[in-house]
Write a protein that holds these residues in place. Structure first.
Motif, PDB file in Angstrom:
ATOM      1  N   LEU A 136      -0.343   8.190  -1.882  1.00 51.00           N
ATOM      2  CA  LEU A 136      -1.679   7.301  -2.153  1.00 51.00           C
ATOM      3  C   LEU A 136      -1.146   5.812  -2.372  1.00 51.00           C
ATOM      4  O   LEU A 136      -1.833   5.121  -1.690  1.00 51.00           O
ATOM      5  CB  LEU A 136      -2.007   7.583  -3.654  1.00 51.00           C
ATOM      6  CG  LEU A 136      -2.822   8.882  -3.818  1.00 51.00           C
ATOM      7  CD1 LEU A 136      -3.074   9.326  -5.217  1.00 51.00           C
ATOM      8  CD2 LEU A 136      -4.100   9.010  -3.022  1.00 51.00           C
ATOM      9  N   ALA A 137       0.012   5.523  -2.771  1.00 51.29           N
ATOM     10  CA  ALA A 137       0.559   4.131  -2.609  1.00 51.29           C
ATOM     11  C   ALA A 137       0.912   3.682  -1.128  1.00 51.29           C
ATOM     12  O   ALA A 137       0.838   2.433  -1.079  1.00 51.29           O
ATOM     13  CB  ALA A 137       2.070   4.155  -3.439  1.00 51.29           C
ATOM     14  N   GLY A 138       1.261   4.573  -0.485  1.00 45.62           N
ATOM     15  CA  GLY A 138       1.525   4.282   1.191  1.00 45.62           C
ATOM     16  C   GLY A 138       0.339   3.624   1.654  1.00 45.62           C
ATOM     17  O   GLY A 138       0.426   2.727   2.790  1.00 45.62           O
ATOM     18  N   GLN A 139      -0.887   4.110   1.156  1.00 43.55           N
ATOM     19  CA  GLN A 139      -2.188   3.503   1.933  1.00 43.55           C
ATOM     20  C   GLN A 139      -2.153   1.920   1.927  1.00 43.55           C
ATOM     21  O   GLN A 139      -2.806   1.321   2.328  1.00 43.55           O
ATOM     22  CB  GLN A 139      -3.340   4.219   1.250  1.00 43.55           C
ATOM     23  CG  GLN A 139      -3.459   5.709   1.261  1.00 43.55           C
ATOM     24  CD  GLN A 139      -3.288   6.343   2.497  1.00 43.55           C
ATOM     25  OE1 GLN A 139      -4.020   5.823   3.366  1.00 43.55           O
ATOM     26  NE2 GLN A 139      -2.897   7.272   2.620  1.00 43.55           N
ATOM     27  N   LEU A 185       8.647  10.094  -4.199  1.00 41.27           N
ATOM     28  CA  LEU A 185       7.806   8.927  -4.371  1.00 41.27           C
ATOM     29  C   LEU A 185       7.970   8.027  -3.274  1.00 41.27           C
ATOM     30  O   LEU A 185       7.152   7.553  -2.573  1.00 41.27           O
ATOM     31  CB  LEU A 185       8.186   8.223  -5.604  1.00 41.27           C
ATOM     32  CG  LEU A 185       7.290   6.895  -5.770  1.00 41.27           C
ATOM     33  CD1 LEU A 185       5.883   7.038  -5.863  1.00 41.27           C
ATOM     34  CD2 LEU A 185       7.754   6.441  -7.238  1.00 41.27           C
ATOM     35  N   LEU A 186       9.443   7.492  -2.872  1.00 42.39           N
ATOM     36  CA  LEU A 186       9.634   6.574  -1.904  1.00 42.39           C
ATOM     37  C   LEU A 186       9.505   7.278  -0.405  1.00 42.39           C
ATOM     38  O   LEU A 186       9.095   6.341   0.600  1.00 42.39           O
ATOM     39  CB  LEU A 186      11.127   6.233  -2.146  1.00 42.39           C
ATOM     40  CG  LEU A 186      11.352   5.401  -3.492  1.00 42.39           C
ATOM     41  CD1 LEU A 186      13.123   4.924  -3.356  1.00 42.39           C
ATOM     42  CD2 LEU A 186      10.646   4.109  -3.490  1.00 42.39           C
ATOM     43  N   LEU A 230       6.221   7.250   4.669  1.00 39.16           N
ATOM     44  CA  LEU A 230       5.591   8.201   5.554  1.00 39.16           C
ATOM     45  C   LEU A 230       4.130   7.713   5.701  1.00 39.16           C
ATOM     46  O   LEU A 230       3.543   7.187   6.741  1.00 39.16           O
ATOM     47  CB  LEU A 230       5.678   9.272   5.115  1.00 39.16           C
ATOM     48  CG  LEU A 230       7.056  10.296   5.506  1.00 39.16           C
ATOM     49  CD1 LEU A 230       6.931  11.701   5.198  1.00 39.16           C
ATOM     50  CD2 LEU A 230       7.196  10.004   7.038  1.00 39.16           C
ATOM     51  N   ALA A 231       3.719   7.476   4.694  1.00 40.05           N
ATOM     52  CA  ALA A 231       2.158   7.077   4.441  1.00 40.05           C
ATOM     53  C   ALA A 231       1.790   5.960   4.970  1.00 40.05           C
ATOM     54  O   ALA A 231       0.773   5.410   5.534  1.00 40.05           O
ATOM     55  CB  ALA A 231       1.591   7.227   3.009  1.00 40.05           C
ATOM     56  N   SER A 232       2.994   4.955   4.940  1.00 42.98           N
ATOM     57  CA  SER A 232       2.729   3.593   5.367  1.00 42.98           C
ATOM     58  C   SER A 232       2.392   3.441   6.947  1.00 42.98           C
ATOM     59  O   SER A 232       1.956   2.382   7.520  1.00 42.98           O
ATOM     60  CB  SER A 232       3.747   2.609   4.879  1.00 42.98           C
ATOM     61  OG  SER A 232       5.130   2.944   5.513  1.00 42.98           O
ATOM     62  N   GLY A 233       2.820   4.472   7.758  1.00 39.73           N
ATOM     63  CA  GLY A 233       2.838   4.369   9.280  1.00 39.73           C
ATOM     64  C   GLY A 233       2.304   5.549   9.772  1.00 39.73           C
ATOM     65  O   GLY A 233       2.106   5.627  10.953  1.00 39.73           O
ATOM     66  N   LEU A 234       1.770   6.618   8.958  1.00 39.67           N
ATOM     67  CA  LEU A 234       1.257   7.885   9.426  1.00 39.67           C
ATOM     68  C   LEU A 234      -0.402   7.531   9.681  1.00 39.67           C
ATOM     69  O   LEU A 234      -0.898   7.591   8.415  1.00 39.67           O
ATOM     70  CB  LEU A 234       1.722   8.945   8.793  1.00 39.67           C
ATOM     71  CG  LEU A 234       1.479  10.383   9.481  1.00 39.67           C
ATOM     72  CD1 LEU A 234       1.827  10.549  10.826  1.00 39.67           C
ATOM     73  CD2 LEU A 234       1.861  11.557   8.627  1.00 39.67           C
ATOM     74  N   VAL A 235      -1.117   7.778  10.709  1.00 35.64           N
ATOM     75  CA  VAL A 235      -2.404   7.752  10.715  1.00 35.64           C
ATOM     76  C   VAL A 235      -3.019   8.923  11.296  1.00 35.64           C
ATOM     77  O   VAL A 235      -2.611   9.377  12.278  1.00 35.64           O
ATOM     78  CB  VAL A 235      -2.873   6.533  11.733  1.00 35.64           C
ATOM     79  CG1 VAL A 235      -4.194   6.298  11.572  1.00 35.64           C
ATOM     80  CG2 VAL A 235      -2.176   5.217  11.003  1.00 35.64           C
ATOM     81  N   THR A 236      -3.988   9.658  10.485  1.00 35.04           N
ATOM     82  CA  THR A 236      -4.569  10.470  10.921  1.00 35.04           C
ATOM     83  C   THR A 236      -6.097  10.487  10.570  1.00 35.04           C
ATOM     84  O   THR A 236      -6.472   9.550  10.185  1.00 35.04           O
ATOM     85  CB  THR A 236      -4.085  11.951  10.295  1.00 35.04           C
ATOM     86  OG1 THR A 236      -4.526  11.824   8.811  1.00 35.04           O
ATOM     87  CG2 THR A 236      -2.483  11.967  10.226  1.00 35.04           C
TER      88      THR A 236
END
Length: 654
Positions: A101-104, A141-142, A147-153
């Protein structure tokens, strides 16, 4: 011959590099291998069946995030009680979800993502100081923020979290199945191992193998107490059983003292006692019942041998008699909520080490985020991922992890890229994932670099399914990893020279304080106090040896300074054994020591702790003591002499 030896030494790698590369391959945990091979690739296999292949789309994204959740929940458990395993799974899953969620909010440029990453890093660093479960959760968490900061699906954020949790739930189910089908009770096995190690120490008493056997016994005692006492389940029935096992451990204290004293005195143990201790180990593990006839009392011989026989008979009564076992049961200590909160504050905000690590981790992660935004990386989140994994505080030496991570990822990228080049996008990808996942339990216990070798292809295969890359991805991945390792080495290691020696210095001071407490309890405390003090003392020595091994893998001058302390550690062990030997001698009829001489010894040990803390050589005044304290005084004198010799070489830069 001399010329040949010099030539051989010239061809050898430096000692610190040999230590860095040294591995001791553990046994293959076949049950974990099977669990990983089934649980990790299963969500992707289901997605392939439902979607009719591994083409990009929402179904594939669901399979990838499910596999991520399964991987996080599969890696989380460590051998131990079910409750501890579930606690670690819950921490990894919960904080992994928060990271997704934070990576978004860390996908764009500007200062907002940098601040977010810095705050999350500081929080993760403080959480790591609380306990092992939260330390694991902080890492997740880190990792999943990166991963979420750069993974787009094609999935929404809610969908990604949902399938991540589904994958984690599936892996949790496989863990429960494994635990429920384990043929051996791990708690009983841990206690039985203590008796096995005692028998092994008695077998090699009087030989050069005795010091190693004594350290193995200390390790077994630490593991057994951690498992049985500190991690007891709260369920009523199981709590009674674990309390009785704790009572068996406590009853073995006299036997442990006798075995250590026998080895320290260099005398051969009675074969009848060795056989009896093996019988106790078998009875505790449940492999065979305890014989009805126990060894007879022993009134003659060396005091250490009489102490061993007394300890055997005491443990025999507790293990063989259910009523004695129930009376010896150690009740679960209760800790109030305010006391727990104070302990958490002491470990985190009130700890200078925890605050210092929070600053280092936040600095390195912030620099990695700036690099992600401004350097032309194809998959920049890999830099954040590398920094988070390498700079974990309780994974060992930062330098060692950076080098091993870089080398392991290099090989892993080449392996993963080769698999991508030869494997079609069909079921063979799932097979490759299963094979990579199956090796992880063994590689994790072997070497951090080897773990990276097999973890990297698994992650590359998953991410390439969602974000297919070109041939240049191999080089980009290597550059990302090297940049992340360089950030850690420069901004998390080289800029903080006080951290190079701090863990070893702290462990030395704690070992000196623990020895002081052991001397006090040995001659003025109750048997229970003496047992607890001895356990704290030998646990501190174990931590000191661990810190030394980590420093030996550093490059000079850190490794050479650490090596200078090895004789001090050995001498501290001898001093601890001398305390046990003095207790046995007093119990065997020798006059009790003069308490004034005990106080003098304690003052010398406490001054030793001050000398280590302030990096000053101790005074050269010789200690004198009479009776059972004379050998202990000689050992403490030897420790102080070795500290005087080692202190000049351990002056770190300021």
């Amino acid at each position: 011959m001399a010329e040949e030896r010099r030539r051989d030494r010239g061809l050898r790698a430096p000692a610190w590099l040999e230590e860095l590369l040294r591995t001791t391959p553990p046994r293959v945990p076949w049950r974990d291998v099977a669990r990983f091979a089934v649980s990790v690739p299963a969500p992707l296999a289901v997605a392939m069946v439902v979607g009719g292949g591994l083409e990009s789309g929402a179904v594939l994204g669901a399979g990838v995030f499910g596999t991520m959740g399964a991987l996080a929940a599969s890696l989380a458990p460590q051998p131990g009680p079910l409750r501890d395993r579930l606690r670690r799974i819950a921490a990894a899953t919960t904080f992994g979800t928060l990271g997704l969620l934070a990576g978004q909010y860390a996908t764009n440029g500007g200062w907002e993502p940098v601040v977010l990453i810095a705050v999350l890093s500081a929080v993760a660093a403080l959480l790591s100081a609380v306990n092992s479960a939260l330390s694991l959760g902080a890492l997740q968490l880190l990792v999943y923020t990166a991963l979420a900061s750069g993974l787009v699906t094609e999935l929404s954020a809610a969908g990604e979290v949902l399938f991540f949790l589904c994958g984690a739930a599936w892996a949790t189910l496989t863990t429960l199945v494994q635990v429920r089908t384990e043929p051996v009770d791990p708690d009983r096995s841990a206690v039985a191992t203590v008796f096995t190690r005692i028998a092994e120490l008695l077998t090699v008493a009087g030989t050069d193998a005795a010091p190693g056997a004594r350290r193995a016994l200390t390790t077994a005692l630490n593991a057994a107490y951690d498992r049985v006492i500190r991690s007891r389940s709260r369920s009523a029935g199981r709590s009674r059983e674990l309390s009785e096992l704790a009572g068996v451990l406590n009853a073995a204290a006299v036997l442990v003292e006798g075995a250590v004293a026998t080895a320290s005195a260099g005398i051969q143990a009675d074969p009848q006692d060795v056989a009896a201790v093996h019988a106790l180990a078998a009875a505790v593990s449940g492999s065979r019942p305890l014989p009805a006839e126990q060894p007879p009392e022993r009134d003659q011989g060396h005091p250490a041998l009489r102490a061993v026989r007394h300890g055997v008979r005491l443990a025999w009564n507790v293990v063989g008699d259910p009523e004695e076992r129930a009376r010896a049961a150690a009740l679960q200590p209760t800790v109030s909520l305010p006391a727990r909160l104070r302990d958490v504050v002491d470990r985190t905000l009130a700890s200078a080490d925890a605050r210092g690590f929070a600053v280092r981790l936040a600095l390195c992660m912030s620099i990695a985020e700036v690099a992600r935004q401004h350097l032309p990386f194809e998959r920049p989140y890999w830099v954040l991922l590398t920094v988070a994994i390498v700079l974990k505080p309780d994974f060992g030496s930062v330098f060692t992890r950076a080098v091993q991570r870089g080398a392991g990822t290099l090989l892993g990228v080449l392996l993963g890229s080769a698999l991508l080049a030869v494997l079609p996008r069909n079921g063979w990808v799932v097979v490759a994932l299963a094979c990579s996942a199956a090796v992880l339990p063994w590689a994790r216990d072997t070497n951090f670099g080897l773990f990276s070798v097999f973890q990297t292809p698994l992650i590359i295969l998953m991410l390439d399914l969602v974000l297919p890359g070109g041939p240049g991805l191999v080089g980009a991945r290597l550059v990302d990893t090297l940049v992340g390792c360089a950030i850690v080495l420069v901004f998390g290691y080289l800029l903080w020279p006080q951290t190079w020696r701090a863990p070893l210095d702290q462990a030395l001071r704690e070992a000196a304080l623990a020895l002081d407490g052991f001397v006090d309890a040995a001659f003025t405390g109750s048997p229970a106090e003496r047992r607890r003090a001895r356990r704290r003392n030998y646990r501190a020595l174990t931590e000191l040896q661990t810190q030394l091994q980590r420093r030996l893998a550093e490059p000079p001058p850190i490794s050479t300074r650490a090596a200078a302390w090895w004789p001090v550690i050995v001498q501290l062990e001898r001093a601890s054994d001398a305390v046990t030997e003095a207790v046995i001698a007093t119990r065997g009829g020798e006059p009790a020591p003069d308490l004034a001489q005990v106080a003098t010894l304690r003052r010398a040990i406490r001054r030793l702790e001050d000398d280590v803390r302030e990096h000053r050589p101790p005074d050269d005044a010789e200690l004198h003591a009479d009776g059972v304290l004379a050998p202990l005084a000689r050992e403490v004198d030897a420790v102080r002499r070795l500290v005087r010799e080692s202190t000049p070489s351990w002056r770190a830069p300021h």
